[in-house]
Design a protein around this motif. Structure first.
Motif, PDB file in Angstrom:
ATOM      1  N   PRO A 199       0.628  -1.084   0.180  1.00 32.87           N
ATOM      2  CA  PRO A 199      -0.002   0.064  -0.158  1.00 32.87           C
ATOM      3  C   PRO A 199       0.849   1.151  -0.131  1.00 32.87           C
ATOM      4  O   PRO A 199       0.364   2.246  -0.651  1.00 32.87           O
ATOM      5  CB  PRO A 199      -0.858  -0.128   1.227  1.00 32.87           C
ATOM      6  CG  PRO A 199      -1.104  -1.632   1.541  1.00 32.87           C
ATOM      7  CD  PRO A 199       0.482  -2.040   1.070  1.00 32.87           C
ATOM      8  N   PHE A 200       1.990   1.291   0.791  1.00 32.21           N
ATOM      9  CA  PHE A 200       2.674   2.448   0.747  1.00 32.21           C
ATOM     10  C   PHE A 200       3.403   2.867  -0.671  1.00 32.21           C
ATOM     11  O   PHE A 200       3.537   3.846  -1.082  1.00 32.21           O
ATOM     12  CB  PHE A 200       3.618   2.472   2.064  1.00 32.21           C
ATOM     13  CG  PHE A 200       4.500   3.778   2.209  1.00 32.21           C
ATOM     14  CD1 PHE A 200       4.005   5.018   2.685  1.00 32.21           C
ATOM     15  CD2 PHE A 200       5.963   3.780   1.559  1.00 32.21           C
ATOM     16  CE1 PHE A 200       4.900   5.928   2.610  1.00 32.21           C
ATOM     17  CE2 PHE A 200       6.552   4.950   1.413  1.00 32.21           C
ATOM     18  CZ  PHE A 200       6.102   6.120   2.188  1.00 32.21           C
ATOM     19  N   GLY A 201       3.941   1.771  -0.973  1.00 31.60           N
ATOM     20  CA  GLY A 201       4.642   1.865  -2.325  1.00 31.60           C
ATOM     21  C   GLY A 201       3.668   2.156  -3.654  1.00 31.60           C
ATOM     22  O   GLY A 201       4.050   2.960  -4.321  1.00 31.60           O
ATOM     23  N   THR A 202       2.343   1.850  -3.286  1.00 33.05           N
ATOM     24  CA  THR A 202       1.543   2.357  -4.338  1.00 33.05           C
ATOM     25  C   THR A 202       1.012   3.655  -4.163  1.00 33.05           C
ATOM     26  O   THR A 202       0.951   4.590  -5.248  1.00 33.05           O
ATOM     27  CB  THR A 202      -0.049   1.358  -4.215  1.00 33.05           C
ATOM     28  OG1 THR A 202       0.303   0.055  -4.365  1.00 33.05           O
ATOM     29  CG2 THR A 202      -1.058   1.975  -5.341  1.00 33.05           C
ATOM     30  N   PHE A 203       1.169   4.041  -2.888  1.00 29.69           N
ATOM     31  CA  PHE A 203       0.771   5.205  -2.664  1.00 29.69           C
ATOM     32  C   PHE A 203       1.913   6.351  -3.032  1.00 29.69           C
ATOM     33  O   PHE A 203       1.774   7.407  -3.776  1.00 29.69           O
ATOM     34  CB  PHE A 203       0.676   5.643  -1.206  1.00 29.69           C
ATOM     35  CG  PHE A 203       0.720   7.229  -0.520  1.00 29.69           C
ATOM     36  CD1 PHE A 203      -0.194   7.890  -0.900  1.00 29.69           C
ATOM     37  CD2 PHE A 203       2.071   7.573   0.148  1.00 29.69           C
ATOM     38  CE1 PHE A 203      -0.001   9.283  -0.248  1.00 29.69           C
ATOM     39  CE2 PHE A 203       2.001   8.641   0.619  1.00 29.69           C
ATOM     40  CZ  PHE A 203       1.350   9.735   0.431  1.00 29.69           C
ATOM     41  N   TRP A 204       3.311   5.752  -2.765  1.00 30.80           N
ATOM     42  CA  TRP A 204       4.331   6.860  -3.171  1.00 30.80           C
ATOM     43  C   TRP A 204       4.592   6.837  -4.613  1.00 30.80           C
ATOM     44  O   TRP A 204       5.131   8.034  -5.117  1.00 30.80           O
ATOM     45  CB  TRP A 204       5.624   6.169  -2.202  1.00 30.80           C
ATOM     46  CG  TRP A 204       6.683   7.102  -2.445  1.00 30.80           C
ATOM     47  CD1 TRP A 204       7.962   6.862  -3.278  1.00 30.80           C
ATOM     48  CD2 TRP A 204       7.099   8.012  -1.563  1.00 30.80           C
ATOM     49  NE1 TRP A 204       8.749   7.782  -2.725  1.00 30.80           N
ATOM     50  CE2 TRP A 204       8.478   8.595  -1.997  1.00 30.80           C
ATOM     51  CE3 TRP A 204       6.315   8.988  -0.797  1.00 30.80           C
ATOM     52  CZ2 TRP A 204       8.911   9.636  -1.467  1.00 30.80           C
ATOM     53  CZ3 TRP A 204       6.946  10.003  -0.007  1.00 30.80           C
ATOM     54  CH2 TRP A 204       8.258  10.482  -0.631  1.00 30.80           C
ATOM     55  N   ARG A 205       4.617   5.761  -5.310  1.00 35.01           N
ATOM     56  CA  ARG A 205       4.956   5.451  -6.647  1.00 35.01           C
ATOM     57  C   ARG A 205       4.103   5.834  -7.734  1.00 35.01           C
ATOM     58  O   ARG A 205       4.217   6.485  -8.554  1.00 35.01           O
ATOM     59  CB  ARG A 205       5.454   4.143  -7.177  1.00 35.01           C
ATOM     60  CG  ARG A 205       6.909   3.786  -6.131  1.00 35.01           C
ATOM     61  CD  ARG A 205       7.312   2.545  -6.565  1.00 35.01           C
ATOM     62  NE  ARG A 205       8.616   2.145  -5.984  1.00 35.01           N
ATOM     63  CZ  ARG A 205       9.238   0.993  -6.340  1.00 35.01           C
ATOM     64  NH1 ARG A 205       9.070   0.273  -7.057  1.00 35.01           N
ATOM     65  NH2 ARG A 205      10.369   0.973  -5.376  1.00 35.01           N
ATOM     66  N   LEU A 206       2.691   5.831  -7.382  1.00 34.92           N
ATOM     67  CA  LEU A 206       1.649   5.810  -8.311  1.00 34.92           C
ATOM     68  C   LEU A 206       0.641   6.965  -8.002  1.00 34.92           C
ATOM     69  O   LEU A 206       0.404   7.647  -9.014  1.00 34.92           O
ATOM     70  CB  LEU A 206       0.868   4.480  -8.465  1.00 34.92           C
ATOM     71  CG  LEU A 206       1.708   3.316  -8.869  1.00 34.92           C
ATOM     72  CD1 LEU A 206       0.545   2.033  -8.932  1.00 34.92           C
ATOM     73  CD2 LEU A 206       2.636   3.539 -10.336  1.00 34.92           C
ATOM     74  N   VAL A 207       0.373   7.026  -6.888  1.00 34.28           N
ATOM     75  CA  VAL A 207      -0.782   7.821  -6.497  1.00 34.28           C
ATOM     76  C   VAL A 207      -0.237   9.476  -6.267  1.00 34.28           C
ATOM     77  O   VAL A 207      -0.791  10.450  -6.636  1.00 34.28           O
ATOM     78  CB  VAL A 207      -1.682   7.333  -5.198  1.00 34.28           C
ATOM     79  CG1 VAL A 207      -2.709   8.514  -5.005  1.00 34.28           C
ATOM     80  CG2 VAL A 207      -2.417   6.259  -5.646  1.00 34.28           C
ATOM     81  N   LEU A 208       0.897   9.669  -5.636  1.00 27.34           N
ATOM     82  CA  LEU A 208       1.196  10.714  -5.238  1.00 27.34           C
ATOM     83  C   LEU A 208       1.843  11.662  -6.211  1.00 27.34           C
ATOM     84  O   LEU A 208       1.405  12.845  -6.255  1.00 27.34           O
ATOM     85  CB  LEU A 208       2.483  10.517  -4.107  1.00 27.34           C
ATOM     86  CG  LEU A 208       2.911  11.569  -3.156  1.00 27.34           C
ATOM     87  CD1 LEU A 208       1.779  12.244  -2.387  1.00 27.34           C
ATOM     88  CD2 LEU A 208       4.172  11.357  -2.360  1.00 27.34           C
ATOM     89  N   PRO A 209       2.521  11.128  -7.279  1.00 26.35           N
ATOM     90  CA  PRO A 209       2.802  11.840  -8.625  1.00 26.35           C
ATOM     91  C   PRO A 209       1.300  12.563  -9.260  1.00 26.35           C
ATOM     92  O   PRO A 209       1.489  13.557  -9.772  1.00 26.35           O
ATOM     93  CB  PRO A 209       3.384  10.897  -9.360  1.00 26.35           C
ATOM     94  CG  PRO A 209       3.961   9.859  -8.480  1.00 26.35           C
ATOM     95  CD  PRO A 209       2.943   9.680  -7.398  1.00 26.35           C
ATOM     96  N   LEU A 210       0.482  11.733  -9.235  1.00 23.47           N
ATOM     97  CA  LEU A 210      -0.781  12.457  -9.712  1.00 23.47           C
ATOM     98  C   LEU A 210      -1.558  13.155  -8.742  1.00 23.47           C
ATOM     99  O   LEU A 210      -2.414  14.162  -9.228  1.00 23.47           O
ATOM    100  CB  LEU A 210      -1.794  11.490  -9.818  1.00 23.47           C
ATOM    101  CG  LEU A 210      -1.586  10.104 -10.844  1.00 23.47           C
ATOM    102  CD1 LEU A 210      -2.509   9.122 -10.873  1.00 23.47           C
ATOM    103  CD2 LEU A 210      -1.273  10.666 -12.153  1.00 23.47           C
ATOM    104  N   ALA A 211      -1.008  13.552  -7.456  1.00 21.18           N
ATOM    105  CA  ALA A 211      -1.751  14.705  -6.580  1.00 21.18           C
ATOM    106  C   ALA A 211      -0.902  15.783  -6.435  1.00 21.18           C
ATOM    107  O   ALA A 211      -1.037  16.421  -5.451  1.00 21.18           O
ATOM    108  CB  ALA A 211      -1.743  13.722  -5.229  1.00 21.18           C
ATOM    109  N   ARG A 212       0.090  16.262  -7.141  1.00 20.37           N
ATOM    110  CA  ARG A 212       0.782  17.288  -7.278  1.00 20.37           C
ATOM    111  C   ARG A 212      -0.109  18.764  -6.856  1.00 20.37           C
ATOM    112  O   ARG A 212       0.421  19.569  -6.344  1.00 20.37           O
ATOM    113  CB  ARG A 212       1.527  17.577  -8.318  1.00 20.37           C
ATOM    114  CG  ARG A 212       2.753  16.531  -8.600  1.00 20.37           C
ATOM    115  CD  ARG A 212       3.638  16.748 -10.084  1.00 20.37           C
ATOM    116  NE  ARG A 212       4.695  15.842 -10.161  1.00 20.37           N
ATOM    117  CZ  ARG A 212       5.323  15.653 -11.328  1.00 20.37           C
ATOM    118  NH1 ARG A 212       5.200  16.472 -12.183  1.00 20.37           N
ATOM    119  NH2 ARG A 212       6.316  14.750 -11.170  1.00 20.37           N
ATOM    120  N   PRO A 213      -1.210  18.909  -7.632  1.00 23.23           N
ATOM    121  CA  PRO A 213      -2.026  20.068  -7.434  1.00 23.23           C
ATOM    122  C   PRO A 213      -2.293  20.153  -5.769  1.00 23.23           C
ATOM    123  O   PRO A 213      -2.380  21.251  -5.321  1.00 23.23           O
ATOM    124  CB  PRO A 213      -3.238  19.958  -8.390  1.00 23.23           C
ATOM    125  CG  PRO A 213      -2.890  19.054  -9.411  1.00 23.23           C
ATOM    126  CD  PRO A 213      -1.665  18.124  -8.810  1.00 23.23           C
TER     127      PRO A 213
END
Length: 296
Positions: A199-213
């Protein structure tokens, strides 16, 4: 074969089209009132910082003069930078604000993601707790926070201010990030799990880059909260060596001294970093704020 009725523009009566077009047009009086209101609002918004800038270039004796700069001088800036502890205050503020922003963004992002993606016991009470903490005024919290920091030995310590500012910024930012993560498709998380990410890897690598705004809004709000806060900085930090910029400004104008020239010069310098941060974050602010309010 009968033809189907059409609702083209030709089928609309001319009088109806004229009535709709007239309804969408503002009259001269309404247009004048709108532009006048916008001009007044712009003047009200721009005048205080503009006059602050003008006053900072005046000699100290002309600080209360209503005239523009007649004797242009950098003496106020020279005095602030060379003869006071301003640079020390600036360094203290950079440390406090930097730590608050980094920790606040990380905690708010992870909290918002956890509440958005997972269901666990106590989730709703947690979100309500984050919301309720925003309802207490600063004046009510100063005494209990002061006693708490004193018992922990964190008075006159940057860590004490960092913890205090996090209690202000994280609840609001966690709510906002939760709404932003709700707009990101859950299928992205599922694809990460299929690829073997935790879950943390998914958050850090995939989801977080999409959450820049959303991260930009969170970072900017946390920065401004710590950079411009006065009440806690004045109550929890004493001694010129320990003050931040907010507390240092009060040394120029208080019951013992009245140096408005230095105060305005210091205020202008303090506004520069905030303007720079806003310039870098502004392209993400609108999209981040709107995305964070689409879902609750």
């Amino acid at each position: 074969m009968s033809s189907l009725p059409t609702t083209s523009q030709e089928s609309v009566p001319t009088t109806t089209r004229k009535r709709v077009r007239k309804r969408n047009q503002r009259g001269p009086l309404a247009s004048f009132a709108l532009h006048a209101a916008l001009i007044v609002a712009a003047v009200v918004a721009v005048f205080p910082p503009l006059w602050l800038l003008v006053t900072s270039f005046k000699p100290k004796n002309d600080a209360f003069s209503t005239e523009l700069v007649t004797h242009f001088t950098f003496a106020n800036y020279t005095h602030v930078l060379a003869d006071t502890k301003f640079l020390t205050w600036f360094g203290n503020s950079v440390v406090v604000v930097g730590l608050t922003t980094l920790i606040g963004v990380f905690v708010a992002a992870t909290t918002g993601y956890a509440v958005s993606r997972f269901r666990f016991p106590g989730m709703r009470p947690l979100m309500w707790l984050l919301l309720i903490t925003q309802m207490f005024p600063v004046a009510v919290l100063i005494v209990p926070l002061y006693n708490l920091l004193a018992s922990l030995g964190l008075l006159n310590q940057p860590a004490g201010l960092v913890v205090t500012y996090l209690t202000i910024a994280v609840p609001f930012c966690a709510w906002m990030m939760k709404g932003f993560f709700d707009t990101i498709p859950v299928e992205i998380d599922e694809s990460g799990r299929v690829d073997g990410l935790n879950p943390f890897g998914t958050f850090w690598r995939l989801v977080l880059p999409l959450a820049r705004p959303g991260l930009a809004v969170t970072g900017f709000y946390t920065f401004v909260t710590a950079w411009a806060e006065v009440a806690y900085a004045s109550a929890f930090m004493t001694g010129e060596e320990n003050l931040t910029l907010a507390g240092g400004l009060q040394t120029f104008v208080n019951q013992y001294t009245n140096d408005w020239g230095s105060m305005t010069a210091a205020a202008v310098i303090i506004a520069v970093p905030a303007a720079i941060v806003f310039a870098f974050a502004q392209r993400h602010l609108v999209s981040g704020l709107t995305a964070g309010t689409t879902k609750g």
